[in-house]
Design a protein around this motif. Structure first.
Motif, mmCIF file in Angstrom:
data_model
loop_
_atom_site.group_PDB
_atom_site.id
_atom_site.type_symbol
_atom_site.label_atom_id
_atom_site.label_comp_id
_atom_site.label_asym_id
_atom_site.label_seq_id
_atom_site.Cartn_x
_atom_site.Cartn_y
_atom_site.Cartn_z
ATOM 1 N N GLU A 68 0.866 -1.290 0.050
ATOM 2 C CA GLU A 68 -0.224 -0.291 -0.157
ATOM 3 C C GLU A 68 0.923 1.071 0.138
ATOM 4 O OE1 GLU A 68 -3.541 2.048 2.580
ATOM 5 O OE2 GLU A 68 -2.035 0.616 3.577
ATOM 6 N N MET A 69 1.051 1.876 -0.775
ATOM 7 C CA MET A 69 0.899 3.470 -0.906
ATOM 8 C C MET A 69 0.460 4.190 -1.139
ATOM 9 S SD MET A 69 3.318 4.676 -4.399
ATOM 10 C CE MET A 69 4.976 3.635 -3.576
ATOM 11 N N VAL A 70 0.698 5.405 0.142
ATOM 12 C CA VAL A 70 -0.503 6.870 0.070
ATOM 13 C C VAL A 70 0.438 7.896 -0.339
ATOM 14 C CG1 VAL A 70 -1.623 8.499 1.296
ATOM 15 C CG2 VAL A 70 -1.033 5.576 1.943
ATOM 16 N N LEU A 71 -0.213 8.508 -0.643
ATOM 17 C CA LEU A 71 0.704 10.124 -1.638
ATOM 18 C C LEU A 71 -0.075 11.419 -1.710
ATOM 19 C CD1 LEU A 71 0.621 8.285 -5.416
ATOM 20 C CD2 LEU A 71 2.248 8.513 -3.686
ATOM 21 N N SER A 72 0.144 12.225 -1.304
ATOM 22 C CA SER A 72 -0.499 13.532 -0.706
ATOM 23 C C SER A 72 -0.546 14.410 -2.673
ATOM 24 C CB SER A 72 0.573 14.444 -0.178
ATOM 25 O OG SER A 72 1.366 15.240 -0.812
ATOM 26 N N SER A 73 -1.968 14.870 -2.752
ATOM 27 C CA SER A 73 -2.004 15.024 -4.461
ATOM 28 C C SER A 73 -2.492 17.043 -4.387
ATOM 29 C CB SER A 73 -3.292 14.866 -4.237
ATOM 30 O OG SER A 73 -4.342 14.674 -3.726
ATOM 31 N N ASN A 74 -2.529 17.351 -5.310
ATOM 32 C CA ASN A 74 -2.620 18.855 -6.106
ATOM 33 C C ASN A 74 -4.477 19.104 -5.070
ATOM 34 O OD1 ASN A 74 -3.340 17.115 -7.895
ATOM 35 N ND2 ASN A 74 -3.678 19.240 -8.723
ATOM 36 N N PHE A 75 -4.921 17.890 -4.469
ATOM 37 C CA PHE A 75 -6.707 18.258 -4.292
ATOM 38 C C PHE A 75 -6.504 17.897 -2.778
ATOM 39 C CE2 PHE A 75 -7.698 18.222 -8.245
ATOM 40 C CZ PHE A 75 -8.495 18.301 -9.065
ATOM 41 N N SER A 76 -7.077 18.547 -1.793
ATOM 42 C CA SER A 76 -7.719 17.575 -0.340
ATOM 43 C C SER A 76 -7.484 17.048 0.114
ATOM 44 C CB SER A 76 -9.079 18.347 0.175
ATOM 45 O OG SER A 76 -10.342 18.232 -0.966
ATOM 46 N N GLU A 77 -7.650 15.628 -0.634
ATOM 47 C CA GLU A 77 -7.758 14.274 -0.659
ATOM 48 C C GLU A 77 -6.338 13.924 -0.755
ATOM 49 O OE1 GLU A 77 -9.799 12.531 2.229
ATOM 50 O OE2 GLU A 77 -10.477 14.679 2.594
ATOM 51 N N GLU A 78 -5.945 11.811 -0.258
ATOM 52 C CA GLU A 78 -4.740 12.236 -0.651
ATOM 53 C C GLU A 78 -5.351 10.857 -1.932
ATOM 54 O OE1 GLU A 78 -4.902 8.647 2.197
ATOM 55 O OE2 GLU A 78 -4.042 10.147 3.296
ATOM 56 N N ILE A 79 -4.225 9.925 -2.773
ATOM 57 C CA ILE A 79 -4.224 9.268 -3.409
ATOM 58 C C ILE A 79 -3.979 7.824 -2.803
ATOM 59 C CG2 ILE A 79 -3.454 8.384 -5.403
ATOM 60 C CD1 ILE A 79 -3.082 11.228 -6.725
ATOM 61 N N ASP A 80 -4.506 6.804 -3.206
ATOM 62 C CA ASP A 80 -4.657 5.313 -2.322
ATOM 63 C C ASP A 80 -3.935 4.810 -3.273
ATOM 64 O OD1 ASP A 80 -4.450 6.830 0.278
ATOM 65 O OD2 ASP A 80 -5.683 5.629 1.134
ATOM 66 N N LEU A 81 -3.232 3.543 -2.767
ATOM 67 C CA LEU A 81 -2.244 2.677 -3.863
ATOM 68 C C LEU A 81 -2.181 1.347 -3.139
ATOM 69 C CD1 LEU A 81 -0.990 5.014 -5.519
ATOM 70 C CD2 LEU A 81 -0.266 4.134 -7.193
ATOM 71 N N LEU A 82 -3.176 0.319 -3.770
ATOM 72 C CA LEU A 82 -3.658 -0.571 -3.274
ATOM 73 C C LEU A 82 -2.425 -1.808 -4.154
ATOM 74 C CD1 LEU A 82 -6.673 -0.584 -1.342
ATOM 75 C CD2 LEU A 82 -4.249 -0.768 -0.476
ATOM 76 N N LEU A 83 -1.734 -2.535 -3.868
ATOM 77 C CA LEU A 83 -1.459 -3.753 -5.030
ATOM 78 C C LEU A 83 -1.835 -4.923 -4.888
ATOM 79 C CD1 LEU A 83 0.490 -1.282 -5.473
ATOM 80 C CD2 LEU A 83 2.050 -2.748 -6.319
ATOM 81 N N PHE A 84 -1.921 -5.569 -4.908
ATOM 82 C CA PHE A 84 -2.469 -7.417 -4.879
ATOM 83 C C PHE A 84 -1.676 -7.983 -6.075
ATOM 84 C CE2 PHE A 84 -5.592 -4.542 -3.486
ATOM 85 C CZ PHE A 84 -6.558 -5.210 -2.556
ATOM 86 N N THR A 85 -2.038 -9.328 -5.117
ATOM 87 C CA THR A 85 -1.440 -10.214 -6.362
ATOM 88 C C THR A 85 -1.601 -11.507 -6.298
ATOM 89 O OG1 THR A 85 0.285 -11.786 -4.576
ATOM 90 C CG2 THR A 85 1.401 -9.713 -5.757
ATOM 91 N N ASP A 86 -1.918 -12.139 -7.436
ATOM 92 C CA ASP A 86 -2.406 -14.113 -7.533
ATOM 93 C C ASP A 86 -1.754 -14.545 -7.040
ATOM 94 O OD1 ASP A 86 0.259 -14.354 -9.941
ATOM 95 O OD2 ASP A 86 -1.513 -13.882 -11.593
ATOM 96 N N GLU A 87 -2.341 -16.396 -7.191
ATOM 97 C CA GLU A 87 -1.459 -17.053 -6.719
ATOM 98 C C GLU A 87 -0.072 -17.323 -7.418
ATOM 99 O OE1 GLU A 87 -3.951 -17.659 -11.011
ATOM 100 O OE2 GLU A 87 -4.493 -17.275 -8.653
ATOM 101 N N ARG A 88 0.554 -16.946 -8.209
ATOM 102 C CA ARG A 88 2.080 -16.514 -8.256
ATOM 103 C C ARG A 88 2.783 -16.109 -8.159
ATOM 104 N NH1 ARG A 88 1.570 -16.253 -14.919
ATOM 105 N NH2 ARG A 88 0.755 -14.384 -14.041
#
Length: 147
Positions: A68-88
């Motif tokens: 998970e990565m959280v970024l500030s942005s040029n707007f009032s709220e943050e941007i959240d990135l969640l990375l998921f993997t498969d069975e491999r």
């Protein structure tokens, strides 16, 4: 702002430009994989597919949330990135949301700024919680109930 393959490519390029401990594995997978289904809820989430017939370094062992990565942005709220993997252990989904709980569609003109938080996360990190479910016959929860 509507989701698109270009937005997905931009988010992958953003991730590749970061100094991440798994940069080599991610770069290899992005190089041989392709963007799949785009989320239509208003976020910029997308599926990612790494073909089965190629060599790659796994991001982790097995499926689940990977990072998970959280970024500030040029707007009032943050941007959240969640990375998921498969069975491999391959990248299989990237959630890119506006605000901590995907509070509204990704705004037009949003720009990621500073990384404010990074958390590795796997299913192994989650504690097992025993929960006893008790069914209640009380109907206090029904709409219109007054004490």
């Amino acid at each position: 702002m509507a989701n698109s393959e270009q937005h997905a490519a931009d988010w992958l390029n953003f991730l590749l430009a970061q100094d991440l401990p798994f940069a080599e594995a991610l770069s290899t997978q992005v190089g041989v994989g392709k963007v799949g289904q785009l989320c239509a809820c208003g976020c910029h989430g997308f599926a990612f597919d790494v073909p089965a017939n190629v060599d790659f370094l796994p991001l982790q062992s097995g499926p689940g949330i990977f990072y998970e990565m959280v970024l500030s942005s040029n707007f009032s709220e943050e941007i959240d990135l969640l990375l998921f993997t498969d069975e491999r252990g391959c990248l299989s989904w990237v959630d890119v949301t506006y605000g901590a709980c995907n509070i509204e569609p990704m705004p037009e003109g949003i720009v990621p700024e500073l990384v404010t938080g990074i958390w590795p996360g796997t299913r192994k990190d989650l504690p097992t919680v025993e929960v006893e479910v008790k069914h209640s016959t009380k109907s206090w929860w029904k709409f219109g109930y007054r004490r």
